[in-house]
Design a protein around this motif. Structure first.
Motif, PDB file in Angstrom:
ATOM      1  N   GLN A  39      72.567  57.534   2.773  1.00  0.00           N
ATOM      2  CA  GLN A  39      72.296  56.406   1.880  1.00  0.00           C
ATOM      3  C   GLN A  39      70.831  56.002   1.850  1.00  0.00           C
ATOM      4  O   GLN A  39      70.313  55.650   0.800  1.00  0.00           O
ATOM      5  CB  GLN A  39      73.154  55.194   2.261  1.00  0.00           C
ATOM      6  N   VAL A  40      70.173  56.035   2.981  1.00  0.00           N
ATOM      7  CA  VAL A  40      68.773  55.590   3.024  1.00  0.00           C
ATOM      8  C   VAL A  40      67.778  56.740   2.902  1.00  0.00           C
ATOM      9  O   VAL A  40      66.576  56.524   2.899  1.00  0.00           O
ATOM     10  CB  VAL A  40      68.465  54.753   4.295  1.00  0.00           C
ATOM     11  N   GLY A  41      68.303  57.960   2.812  1.00  0.00           N
ATOM     12  CA  GLY A  41      67.422  59.107   2.642  1.00  0.00           C
ATOM     13  C   GLY A  41      66.749  59.557   3.920  1.00  0.00           C
ATOM     14  O   GLY A  41      65.695  60.185   3.871  1.00  0.00           O
ATOM     15  N   GLY A  42      67.338  59.243   5.052  1.00  0.00           N
ATOM     16  CA  GLY A  42      66.736  59.611   6.329  1.00  0.00           C
ATOM     17  C   GLY A  42      67.164  60.981   6.808  1.00  0.00           C
ATOM     18  O   GLY A  42      68.143  61.550   6.348  1.00  0.00           O
ATOM     19  N   SER A  43      66.388  61.510   7.751  1.00  0.00           N
ATOM     20  CA  SER A  43      66.776  62.765   8.397  1.00  0.00           C
ATOM     21  C   SER A  43      67.845  62.426   9.440  1.00  0.00           C
ATOM     22  O   SER A  43      68.023  61.270   9.799  1.00  0.00           O
ATOM     23  CB  SER A  43      65.563  63.423   9.050  1.00  0.00           C
ATOM     24  N   PHE A  44      68.571  63.437   9.911  1.00  0.00           N
ATOM     25  CA  PHE A  44      69.657  63.154  10.845  1.00  0.00           C
ATOM     26  C   PHE A  44      69.777  64.231  11.902  1.00  0.00           C
ATOM     27  O   PHE A  44      69.272  65.323  11.752  1.00  0.00           O
ATOM     28  CB  PHE A  44      70.991  63.007  10.104  1.00  0.00           C
ATOM     29  N   TRP A  45      70.485  63.856  12.999  1.00  0.00           N
ATOM     30  CA  TRP A  45      70.770  64.787  14.077  1.00  0.00           C
ATOM     31  C   TRP A  45      72.218  65.226  14.004  1.00  0.00           C
ATOM     32  O   TRP A  45      73.099  64.448  13.649  1.00  0.00           O
ATOM     33  CB  TRP A  45      70.598  64.123  15.441  1.00  0.00           C
ATOM     34  N   LYS A  46      72.441  66.461  14.404  1.00  0.00           N
ATOM     35  CA  LYS A  46      73.814  66.911  14.621  1.00  0.00           C
ATOM     36  C   LYS A  46      74.296  66.239  15.901  1.00  0.00           C
ATOM     37  O   LYS A  46      73.539  65.549  16.587  1.00  0.00           O
ATOM     38  CB  LYS A  46      73.856  68.434  14.731  1.00  0.00           C
TER      39      LYS A  46
END
Length: 110
Positions: A39-46
């Motif tokens: 939603q905020v366009g952030g990167s993410f971790w598995k």
């Protein structure tokens, strides 16, 4: 720090005590985090990176009717569906900021 922003938007922290447990299922919190990042366009971790980052922030996991993070709980208004739909109320306004950007008309002159 994307994880810190997510936790600030979606969770409250405190001592895990009898009568007021501060626990959230590990899988559910990771799903909330992934939806929030989307939603905020952030990167993410598995999941492995997420677990390490949570531990680095001082949270612990316990096995009690499944694996749960302790010392943290979802805010009352937070659901996975609400986050996926951009319909949650964040204390610092991240959801609202995203909604305002998405409502802009690309044909408007600046």
């Amino acid at each position: 720090d994307e994880l810190g922003r997510c936790l600030s938007d979606t969770c409250e922290t405190g001592e895990d005590v009898r009568g007021r447990p501060m626990r959230v299922p590990a899988g559910e919190l990771h799903e909330i985090y992934l939806a929030w990042c989307d939603q905020v366009g952030g990167s993410f971790w598995k999941i492995k990176g997420f677990k390490k980052a949570m531990q680095d922030k001082g949270f612990e996991q316990v096995k009690s009717d499944g694996v749960k993070w302790t010392g943290i709980a979802l805010r009352d208004s937070i659901t996975l569906e609400a986050i996926r739909n951009g319909e949650w109320s964040a204390p610092n306004g991240h959801a609202e900021e995203r909604a305002q950007v998405e409502d802009l008309d690309p044909d408007d002159e600046w």
